[in-house]
Scaffold this motif. Structure first.
Motif, PDB file in Angstrom:
ATOM      1  N   PRO A 194       0.790  -1.234   0.000  1.00 18.99           N
ATOM      2  CA  PRO A 194       0.000   0.000   0.000  1.00 18.99           C
ATOM      3  C   PRO A 194       0.824   1.288   0.000  1.00 18.99           C
ATOM      4  CG  PRO A 194      -0.981  -1.603   1.467  1.00 18.99           C
ATOM      5  CD  PRO A 194       0.333  -2.192   1.037  1.00 18.99           C
ATOM      6  N   ALA A 195       1.723   1.462   0.968  1.00 22.91           N
ATOM      7  CA  ALA A 195       2.476   2.718   1.040  1.00 22.91           C
ATOM      8  C   ALA A 195       3.430   2.894  -0.143  1.00 22.91           C
ATOM      9  CB  ALA A 195       3.222   2.808   2.371  1.00 22.91           C
ATOM     10  N   PRO A 196       4.263   1.898  -0.497  1.00 28.44           N
ATOM     11  CA  PRO A 196       5.121   2.063  -1.676  1.00 28.44           C
ATOM     12  C   PRO A 196       4.322   2.284  -2.965  1.00 28.44           C
ATOM     13  CG  PRO A 196       5.946   0.295  -0.302  1.00 28.44           C
ATOM     14  CD  PRO A 196       4.599   0.653   0.236  1.00 28.44           C
ATOM     15  N   ALA A 197       3.185   1.596  -3.115  1.00 29.69           N
ATOM     16  CA  ALA A 197       2.363   1.788  -4.312  1.00 29.69           C
ATOM     17  C   ALA A 197       1.833   3.220  -4.370  1.00 29.69           C
ATOM     18  CB  ALA A 197       1.214   0.793  -4.339  1.00 29.69           C
ATOM     19  N   TYR A 198       1.436   3.738  -3.210  1.00 28.46           N
ATOM     20  CA  TYR A 198       0.969   5.120  -3.169  1.00 28.46           C
ATOM     21  C   TYR A 198       2.092   6.081  -3.548  1.00 28.46           C
ATOM     22  CZ  TYR A 198      -0.758   9.550  -1.330  1.00 28.46           C
ATOM     23  OH  TYR A 198      -1.146  10.867  -1.207  1.00 28.46           O
ATOM     24  N   ALA A 199       3.259   5.890  -2.967  1.00 33.04           N
ATOM     25  CA  ALA A 199       4.381   6.781  -3.251  1.00 33.04           C
ATOM     26  C   ALA A 199       4.715   6.820  -4.740  1.00 33.04           C
ATOM     27  CB  ALA A 199       5.608   6.368  -2.441  1.00 33.04           C
ATOM     28  N   MET A 200       4.751   5.637  -5.362  1.00 33.51           N
ATOM     29  CA  MET A 200       5.156   5.570  -6.767  1.00 33.51           C
ATOM     30  C   MET A 200       4.036   5.970  -7.727  1.00 33.51           C
ATOM     31  SD  MET A 200       8.236   5.062  -6.486  1.00 33.51           S
ATOM     32  CE  MET A 200       8.591   4.966  -8.253  1.00 33.51           C
ATOM     33  N   SER A 201       2.807   6.061  -7.240  1.00 33.48           N
ATOM     34  CA  SER A 201       1.712   6.508  -8.097  1.00 33.48           C
ATOM     35  C   SER A 201       1.621   8.035  -8.169  1.00 33.48           C
ATOM     36  CB  SER A 201       0.387   5.943  -7.580  1.00 33.48           C
ATOM     37  OG  SER A 201       0.042   6.542  -6.340  1.00 33.48           O
ATOM     38  N   LEU A 202       2.331   8.720  -7.280  1.00 31.60           N
ATOM     39  CA  LEU A 202       2.277  10.175  -7.244  1.00 31.60           C
ATOM     40  C   LEU A 202       3.092  10.786  -8.381  1.00 31.60           C
ATOM     41  CD1 LEU A 202       2.855  10.794  -3.418  1.00 31.60           C
ATOM     42  CD2 LEU A 202       0.676  10.933  -4.653  1.00 31.60           C
ATOM     43  N   PRO A 203       2.658  11.939  -8.905  1.00 34.83           N
ATOM     44  CA  PRO A 203       3.519  12.685  -9.820  1.00 34.83           C
ATOM     45  C   PRO A 203       4.828  13.043  -9.120  1.00 34.83           C
ATOM     46  CG  PRO A 203       1.283  13.573  -9.809  1.00 34.83           C
ATOM     47  CD  PRO A 203       1.367  12.594  -8.668  1.00 34.83           C
ATOM     48  N   GLU A 204       5.857  13.240  -9.883  1.00 33.43           N
ATOM     49  CA  GLU A 204       7.194  13.432  -9.307  1.00 33.43           C
ATOM     50  C   GLU A 204       7.240  14.568  -8.293  1.00 33.43           C
ATOM     51  OE1 GLU A 204      11.822  14.132 -10.785  1.00 33.43           O
ATOM     52  OE2 GLU A 204      10.243  13.616 -12.229  1.00 33.43           O
ATOM     53  N   GLU A 205       6.560  15.687  -8.591  1.00 39.24           N
ATOM     54  CA  GLU A 205       6.627  16.829  -7.673  1.00 39.24           C
ATOM     55  C   GLU A 205       5.908  16.533  -6.355  1.00 39.24           C
ATOM     56  OE1 GLU A 205       3.150  17.511 -10.518  1.00 39.24           O
ATOM     57  OE2 GLU A 205       5.235  16.787 -10.613  1.00 39.24           O
ATOM     58  N   ARG A 206       4.805  15.771  -6.409  1.00 37.21           N
ATOM     59  CA  ARG A 206       4.103  15.411  -5.173  1.00 37.21           C
ATOM     60  C   ARG A 206       4.896  14.377  -4.376  1.00 37.21           C
ATOM     61  NH1 ARG A 206      -1.857  13.650  -6.346  1.00 37.21           N
ATOM     62  NH2 ARG A 206      -1.742  13.284  -4.092  1.00 37.21           N
ATOM     63  N   ARG A 207       5.565  13.476  -5.069  1.00 41.35           N
ATOM     64  CA  ARG A 207       6.399  12.507  -4.353  1.00 41.35           C
ATOM     65  C   ARG A 207       7.571  13.219  -3.682  1.00 41.35           C
ATOM     66  NH1 ARG A 207       6.576   9.045  -8.018  1.00 41.35           N
ATOM     67  NH2 ARG A 207       8.600   9.445  -8.983  1.00 41.35           N
ATOM     68  N   ALA A 208       8.144  14.215  -4.328  1.00 41.63           N
ATOM     69  CA  ALA A 208       9.244  14.985  -3.730  1.00 41.63           C
ATOM     70  C   ALA A 208       8.757  15.743  -2.498  1.00 41.63           C
ATOM     71  CB  ALA A 208       9.822  15.952  -4.761  1.00 41.63           C
ATOM     72  N   ALA A 209       7.533  16.272  -2.558  1.00 44.04           N
ATOM     73  CA  ALA A 209       6.984  16.975  -1.402  1.00 44.04           C
ATOM     74  C   ALA A 209       6.731  16.009  -0.248  1.00 44.04           C
ATOM     75  CB  ALA A 209       5.683  17.680  -1.801  1.00 44.04           C
ATOM     76  N   LEU A 210       6.251  14.815  -0.572  1.00 42.91           N
ATOM     77  CA  LEU A 210       6.037  13.797   0.461  1.00 42.91           C
ATOM     78  C   LEU A 210       7.368  13.409   1.103  1.00 42.91           C
ATOM     79  CD1 LEU A 210       4.414  11.646   1.974  1.00 42.91           C
ATOM     80  CD2 LEU A 210       4.612  10.183  -0.062  1.00 42.91           C
ATOM     81  N   LYS A 211       8.385  13.222   0.290  1.00 47.30           N
ATOM     82  CA  LYS A 211       9.706  12.862   0.811  1.00 47.30           C
ATOM     83  C   LYS A 211      10.228  13.942   1.754  1.00 47.30           C
ATOM     84  CE  LYS A 211      14.410  11.669  -0.682  1.00 47.30           C
ATOM     85  NZ  LYS A 211      15.319  11.460  -1.846  1.00 47.30           N
ATOM     86  N   ALA A 212      10.094  15.196   1.346  1.00 48.33           N
ATOM     87  CA  ALA A 212      10.593  16.299   2.177  1.00 48.33           C
ATOM     88  C   ALA A 212       9.823  16.386   3.495  1.00 48.33           C
ATOM     89  CB  ALA A 212      10.479  17.613   1.409  1.00 48.33           C
ATOM     90  N   GLY A 213       8.508  16.251   3.428  1.00 44.91           N
ATOM     91  CA  GLY A 213       7.714  16.306   4.649  1.00 44.91           C
ATOM     92  C   GLY A 213       8.021  15.169   5.597  1.00 44.91           C
TER      93      GLY A 213
END
Length: 266
Positions: free
Chosen positions: A220-239
């Protein structure tokens, strides 16, 4: 912002090992110590995955035999590598175990029950293959509170997209509480049902060591992360990086707690 739907299905062993498997291997010995079964028992591992629990049984319990049942071909292949022919591995479903009645003394399942679409049928099958007086036991991650590896991820995701909170396993898997586990076992007519927490500390060398497994895209969590557009995934990583408790040298230590349950077939 609508949440992205993710799958709970696990098919490939290597991403699982990096994400959760390395911690499940540390929980398994605690579970077996709690069960405290005598030598010479016939063991069945339902949903054996990559073989973490079966390997611990072989190492610690002096069994007369170990059988693992698993629906995923990818997991079975990795389990075969890990176990080196010491266990009998069968493709099959928890709701239709490919074993005869009363053929096992100890039937266990590690980190699987909450993913089963038909839990009562699976527990009924586990009871069917267990000999009279035998033990049925399982453990699941405490997603709601004690599995901090996952909880921190979804907290950070929900801070950016509140709808993502609905994808958190803690919200979707009510079985992962001791009272729910106890009730599920008692409803199958098992005796002397009891639960206990099992806990290890998941240690990461740095944030990248923590973050990298979420890029595997499975679960679930990895699938969610990789389904995000690159900019949203970068924001998630930073947060997420800002929120995690990090030591001065960059190391991260998180609690990984599971709940275990056991009962006897009368």
């Amino acid at each position: 912002m609508n949440p992205i739907q993710v799958s709970d299905t696990w098919e490939r062993g290597s991403p699982y090992e990096q994400y959760i498997g390395r911690w499940s291997r540390r929980i398994a010995p605690l579970f077996l110590a709690w069960l405290d079964q005598p030598a010479g028992r016939r063991w069945l591992d339902v949903g054996c995955g990559t073989g973490a629990l079966a390997a611990a049984i072989l190492d610690r319990c002096n069994p007369s035999s170990v059988v693992g049942v698993e629906p995923s071909e990818g997991f079975l292949a990795l389990a075969a590598q890990h176990l080196g022919g010491k266990a009998r591995l069968l493709a099959g479903s928890a709701a239709a175990l490919p074993l005869e009645a009363d053929s096992c003394d100890v039937v266990v399942s590690g980190l699987v029950l909450n993913f089963l679409p038909a839990l009562p049928a699976a527990l009924s099958e586990m009871r069917r293959v267990t000999a009279a007086g035998g033990t049925i036991a399982a453990y699941v991650w405490d997603y709601a509170d004690g599995m901090e590896i996952v909880k921190h991820f979804w907290d950070a995701a929900a801070a950016l997209d509140p709808a993502a909170a609905a994808l958190h396993e803690g919200a979707r898997f009510p079985l992962c509480h001791p009272s729910a586990l106890k009730s599920a076992f008692e409803e199958q007519g098992l005796a002397e049902v009891e639960t206990t927490p099992l806990e290890v500390i998941a240690e990461f060398a740095d944030f990248e060591d923590y973050w990298r497994p979420f890029l595997g895209g499975q679960g679930p969590a990895p699938a969610y992360a990789m389904s995000l557009p690159e900019e949203r995934r970068a924001a998630l990583k930073a947060g997420l990086k800002a929120a995690l408790p990090t030591a001065a040298g960059g190391a991260i230590a998180l609690r990984a707690r599971a709940w275990a349950v056991r009962g006897l077939r009368a």
